[in-house]
Design an enzyme around this catalytic site. Sequence first.
Site, PDB file in Angstrom:
ATOM      1  N   GLY A   1       0.853  -1.195   0.000  1.00 55.64           N
ATOM      2  CA  GLY A   1       0.000   0.000   0.000  1.00 55.64           C
ATOM      3  C   GLY A   1       0.880   1.233   0.000  1.00 55.64           C
ATOM      4  O   GLY A   1       2.066   1.160   0.351  1.00 55.64           O
TER       5      GLY A   1
ATOM      6  N   CYS B   1       6.001  -0.288   7.547  1.00 52.09           N
ATOM      7  CA  CYS B   1       5.652   0.910   6.782  1.00 52.09           C
ATOM      8  C   CYS B   1       6.863   1.350   5.981  1.00 52.09           C
ATOM      9  O   CYS B   1       7.976   1.401   6.510  1.00 52.09           O
ATOM     10  CB  CYS B   1       5.220   2.028   7.728  1.00 52.09           C
ATOM     11  SG  CYS B   1       4.751   3.550   6.881  1.00 52.09           S
ATOM     12  N   LEU B   2       6.639   1.685   4.725  1.00 51.98           N
ATOM     13  CA  LEU B   2       7.746   2.121   3.861  1.00 51.98           C
ATOM     14  C   LEU B   2       8.365   3.430   4.369  1.00 51.98           C
ATOM     15  O   LEU B   2       9.510   3.720   4.042  1.00 51.98           O
ATOM     16  CB  LEU B   2       7.250   2.290   2.422  1.00 51.98           C
ATOM     17  CG  LEU B   2       6.792   0.983   1.751  1.00 51.98           C
ATOM     18  CD1 LEU B   2       6.113   1.266   0.421  1.00 51.98           C
ATOM     19  CD2 LEU B   2       7.959   0.028   1.557  1.00 51.98           C
TER      20      LEU B   2
ATOM     21  N   GLU C   1      -3.316   2.875   5.854  1.00 50.31           N
ATOM     22  CA  GLU C   1      -3.181   3.925   4.829  1.00 50.31           C
ATOM     23  C   GLU C   1      -4.011   5.149   5.184  1.00 50.31           C
ATOM     24  O   GLU C   1      -3.577   6.296   4.972  1.00 50.31           O
ATOM     25  CB  GLU C   1      -3.606   3.397   3.455  1.00 50.31           C
ATOM     26  CG  GLU C   1      -2.828   2.197   2.936  1.00 50.31           C
ATOM     27  CD  GLU C   1      -1.329   2.354   2.977  1.00 50.31           C
ATOM     28  OE1 GLU C   1      -0.830   3.486   3.008  1.00 50.31           O
ATOM     29  OE2 GLU C   1      -0.639   1.324   2.999  1.00 50.31           O
TER      30      GLU C   1
HETATM   31  O1  GNR Z   1       4.005  -2.627   2.523  1.00 46.61           O
HETATM   32  C1  GNR Z   1       3.374  -2.499   3.578  1.00 46.61           C
HETATM   33  N1  GNR Z   1       3.062  -3.587   4.324  1.00 46.61           N
HETATM   34  C2  GNR Z   1       2.186  -3.558   5.391  1.00 46.61           C
HETATM   35  C3  GNR Z   1       2.155  -4.655   6.247  1.00 46.61           C
HETATM   36  C4  GNR Z   1       1.301  -4.661   7.309  1.00 46.61           C
HETATM   37  C5  GNR Z   1       0.452  -3.606   7.527  1.00 46.61           C
HETATM   38  C6  GNR Z   1       0.473  -2.508   6.710  1.00 46.61           C
HETATM   39  C7  GNR Z   1       1.331  -2.483   5.640  1.00 46.61           C
HETATM   40  S1  GNR Z   1       1.343  -1.117   4.574  1.00 46.61           S
HETATM   41  C8  GNR Z   1       2.994  -1.133   4.042  1.00 46.61           C
HETATM   42  C9  GNR Z   1       3.259  -0.056   3.005  1.00 46.61           C
HETATM   43  C10 GNR Z   1       3.057   1.299   3.621  1.00 46.61           C
HETATM   44  O2  GNR Z   1       3.838   1.856   4.336  1.00 46.61           O
HETATM   45  N2  GNR Z   1       1.917   1.886   3.383  1.00 46.61           N
HETATM   46  O3  GNR Z   1       1.631   3.079   3.926  1.00 46.61           O
HETATM   47 NI    NI Z   2       2.724   3.129   5.782  1.00 48.64          NI
END
Ligand code: GNR
Ligand code: NI
Length: 177
Positions: free
Chosen positions: A46, A102-103, A145
């Site tokens: 996401g 989270c990225l 998100e």
């Molecule tokens: O890639 C993502 N993996 C994820 C794993 C568990 C719960 C939420 C996520 S979202 C994350 C990508 C991201 O930072 N989206 O904002």
């Molecule tokens: Ni995130």
Amino acid sequence: MAIREILTVPNPVLKQVCKPVEKVDDDLRRLMDDMLETMYDAPGIGLAAIQIGEPVRVIVMDLQEKPEGADPEAEGIKTPRYFVNPEITWSSEELAPYEEGCLSVPEVYDEVQRPARVRLKYLDYNGNLVEEEADGLYATCIQHEMDHLNGVLFIDHLSKLKRDRAVAKVKKLKKAA
Ligand code: GNR
Ligand code: NI
């Protein structure tokens, strides 16, 4: 399409409350295309627009769930989802834990409890209104998100000690890079 830089903590841009989109037009679709390409490249499941510095209420997602009976060796078929101005209209009382990442907080993973099921409404890639119910990973991911749209990160759901450690770890990673 273009791969854009993903902002990481403690960048204050990530704390902004994002603005609703007025119109789903070609400019917005270009942004969504770039977000999807950036997300696949990362890779992640996401991405919210604010993570690439655009303070608007836009999310892309691809949970990459393999269809039942699919060859486990096969490349997952891309199933992108796009969310413009998403709103949660109902949340279950029941919570579900998930080990989130989270990225914008690379290499940090921890358990967060969120409502197990939510109903949501949003505009899709073509500006059509969609209403649906989410559970499992979809429910977790859309709530993660939608937090981004309000300047909230998954580490904000952890203790201050864990949050401070997470930010310190990302700062150190960035210095080393
Ligand atoms: O890639 C993502 N993996 C994820 C794993 C568990 C719960 C939420 C996520 S979202 C994350 C990508 C991201 O930072 N989206 O904002
Ligand atoms: Ni995130």
